[in-house]
Scaffold this motif. Structure first.
Motif, PDB file in Angstrom:
ATOM      1  N   LEU A   1       0.844  -1.192   0.000  1.00 56.65           N
ATOM      2  CA  LEU A   1       0.000   0.000   0.000  1.00 56.65           C
ATOM      3  C   LEU A   1       0.877   1.240   0.000  1.00 56.65           C
ATOM      4  CD1 LEU A   1      -2.496  -1.128   2.791  1.00 56.65           C
ATOM      5  CD2 LEU A   1      -2.800  -1.300   0.309  1.00 56.65           C
ATOM      6  N   GLU A   2       0.559   2.202  -0.861  1.00 56.34           N
ATOM      7  CA  GLU A   2       1.335   3.440  -0.938  1.00 56.34           C
ATOM      8  C   GLU A   2       0.394   4.632  -0.879  1.00 56.34           C
ATOM      9  OE1 GLU A   2       3.663   6.182  -0.694  1.00 56.34           O
ATOM     10  OE2 GLU A   2       4.738   4.300  -0.954  1.00 56.34           O
ATOM     11  N   ARG A   3       0.657   5.539   0.022  1.00 56.22           N
ATOM     12  CA  ARG A   3      -0.158   6.738   0.200  1.00 56.22           C
ATOM     13  C   ARG A   3       0.106   7.781  -0.888  1.00 56.22           C
ATOM     14  NH1 ARG A   3       0.340  10.629   5.505  1.00 56.22           N
ATOM     15  NH2 ARG A   3      -1.037  12.264   4.785  1.00 56.22           N
ATOM     16  N   PHE A   4       1.350   7.899  -1.296  1.00 55.66           N
ATOM     17  CA  PHE A   4       1.755   8.923  -2.253  1.00 55.66           C
ATOM     18  C   PHE A   4       1.909   8.315  -3.642  1.00 55.66           C
ATOM     19  CE2 PHE A   4       3.477  10.025   1.927  1.00 55.66           C
ATOM     20  CZ  PHE A   4       2.814  11.219   2.140  1.00 55.66           C
TER      21      PHE A   4
ATOM     22  N   LYS B   1       3.941   7.630  -7.443  1.00 56.71           N
ATOM     23  CA  LYS B   1       5.262   7.080  -7.783  1.00 56.71           C
ATOM     24  C   LYS B   1       6.322   8.169  -7.705  1.00 56.71           C
ATOM     25  CE  LYS B   1       3.504   3.668 -11.011  1.00 56.71           C
ATOM     26  NZ  LYS B   1       3.501   3.243 -12.413  1.00 56.71           N
ATOM     27  N   ALA B   2       7.515   7.757  -7.317  1.00 59.52           N
ATOM     28  CA  ALA B   2       8.693   8.635  -7.273  1.00 59.52           C
ATOM     29  C   ALA B   2       8.455   9.904  -6.454  1.00 59.52           C
ATOM     30  CB  ALA B   2       9.141   8.991  -8.684  1.00 59.52           C
ATOM     31  N   HIS B   3       7.837   9.756  -5.284  1.00 57.34           N
ATOM     32  CA  HIS B   3       7.593  10.908  -4.410  1.00 57.34           C
ATOM     33  C   HIS B   3       8.797  11.149  -3.501  1.00 57.34           C
ATOM     34  CE1 HIS B   3       7.017   8.298  -0.933  1.00 57.34           C
ATOM     35  NE2 HIS B   3       6.266   7.533  -1.711  1.00 57.34           N
ATOM     36  N   ASP B   4       8.778  12.259  -2.784  1.00 55.55           N
ATOM     37  CA  ASP B   4       9.892  12.609  -1.895  1.00 55.55           C
ATOM     38  C   ASP B   4       9.506  12.522  -0.418  1.00 55.55           C
ATOM     39  OD1 ASP B   4       8.220  14.762  -1.654  1.00 55.55           O
ATOM     40  OD2 ASP B   4       9.724  16.268  -2.155  1.00 55.55           O
ATOM     41  N   GLN B   5       8.573  11.648  -0.092  1.00 57.77           N
ATOM     42  CA  GLN B   5       8.099  11.521   1.287  1.00 57.77           C
ATOM     43  C   GLN B   5       8.593  10.249   1.983  1.00 57.77           C
ATOM     44  OE1 GLN B   5       6.170  14.120   2.565  1.00 57.77           O
ATOM     45  NE2 GLN B   5       6.727  15.007   0.588  1.00 57.77           N
ATOM     46  N   GLY B   6       9.443   9.489   1.349  1.00 61.13           N
ATOM     47  CA  GLY B   6       9.871   8.202   1.898  1.00 61.13           C
ATOM     48  C   GLY B   6      10.921   8.314   2.985  1.00 61.13           C
ATOM     49  N   SER B   7      11.073   7.233   3.723  1.00 62.92           N
ATOM     50  CA  SER B   7      12.030   7.207   4.836  1.00 62.92           C
ATOM     51  C   SER B   7      13.476   7.292   4.363  1.00 62.92           C
ATOM     52  CB  SER B   7      11.846   5.929   5.648  1.00 62.92           C
ATOM     53  OG  SER B   7      12.156   4.795   4.867  1.00 62.92           O
ATOM     54  N   SER B   8      13.723   6.921   3.120  1.00 59.66           N
ATOM     55  CA  SER B   8      15.103   6.941   2.629  1.00 59.66           C
ATOM     56  C   SER B   8      15.360   8.097   1.676  1.00 59.66           C
ATOM     57  CB  SER B   8      15.415   5.614   1.930  1.00 59.66           C
ATOM     58  OG  SER B   8      14.529   5.413   0.841  1.00 59.66           O
ATOM     59  N   HIS B   9      14.459   9.048   1.617  1.00 57.63           N
ATOM     60  CA  HIS B   9      14.626  10.168   0.694  1.00 57.63           C
ATOM     61  C   HIS B   9      15.549  11.226   1.296  1.00 57.63           C
ATOM     62  CE1 HIS B   9      13.697  12.945  -2.520  1.00 57.63           C
ATOM     63  NE2 HIS B   9      13.590  13.889  -1.612  1.00 57.63           N
ATOM     64  N   GLY B  10      16.316  11.875   0.453  1.00 61.00           N
ATOM     65  CA  GLY B  10      17.161  12.982   0.894  1.00 61.00           C
ATOM     66  C   GLY B  10      18.630  12.622   0.880  1.00 61.00           C
TER      67      GLY B  10
END
Length: 83
Positions: free
Chosen positions: A31-34, A36-45
């Protein structure tokens, strides 16, 4: 339809978890709230790190080392400070 495992969030970490569970023969629902290719993930940045020492519980250390071995050479340039 029934599932053995439900993964909430399909960013880098969630999609890897779903992949490895499915590879072991389990039925997985991701399940994904956002989008594809969003910047809200735990490993983003650019400031993410992988620690090998955990105060909370030492059982995390073998999991971290297994993850690093599983990733293979993917992180080698990052460890050297190369972007």
């Amino acid at each position: 339809m029934t599932y053995d495992v439900i993964v909430a969030g399909l960013g880098g970490m969630g999609s890897a978890a779903a992949y490895h569970v499915a590879r072991r023969g389990q039925r997985v629902l991701g399940l994904e709230r956002f989008g594809k290719a969003h910047d809200q993930g735990s490993s983003h940045g650019g400031s993410r790190i992988i620690r090998q020492a955990y105060f909370e519980d030492s059982s995390y250390v073998p999991l971290t080392l297994l993850g690093l071995r599983t990733m293979g050479g993917t992180w080698s340039g990052r460890r050297a400070g190369i972007s």
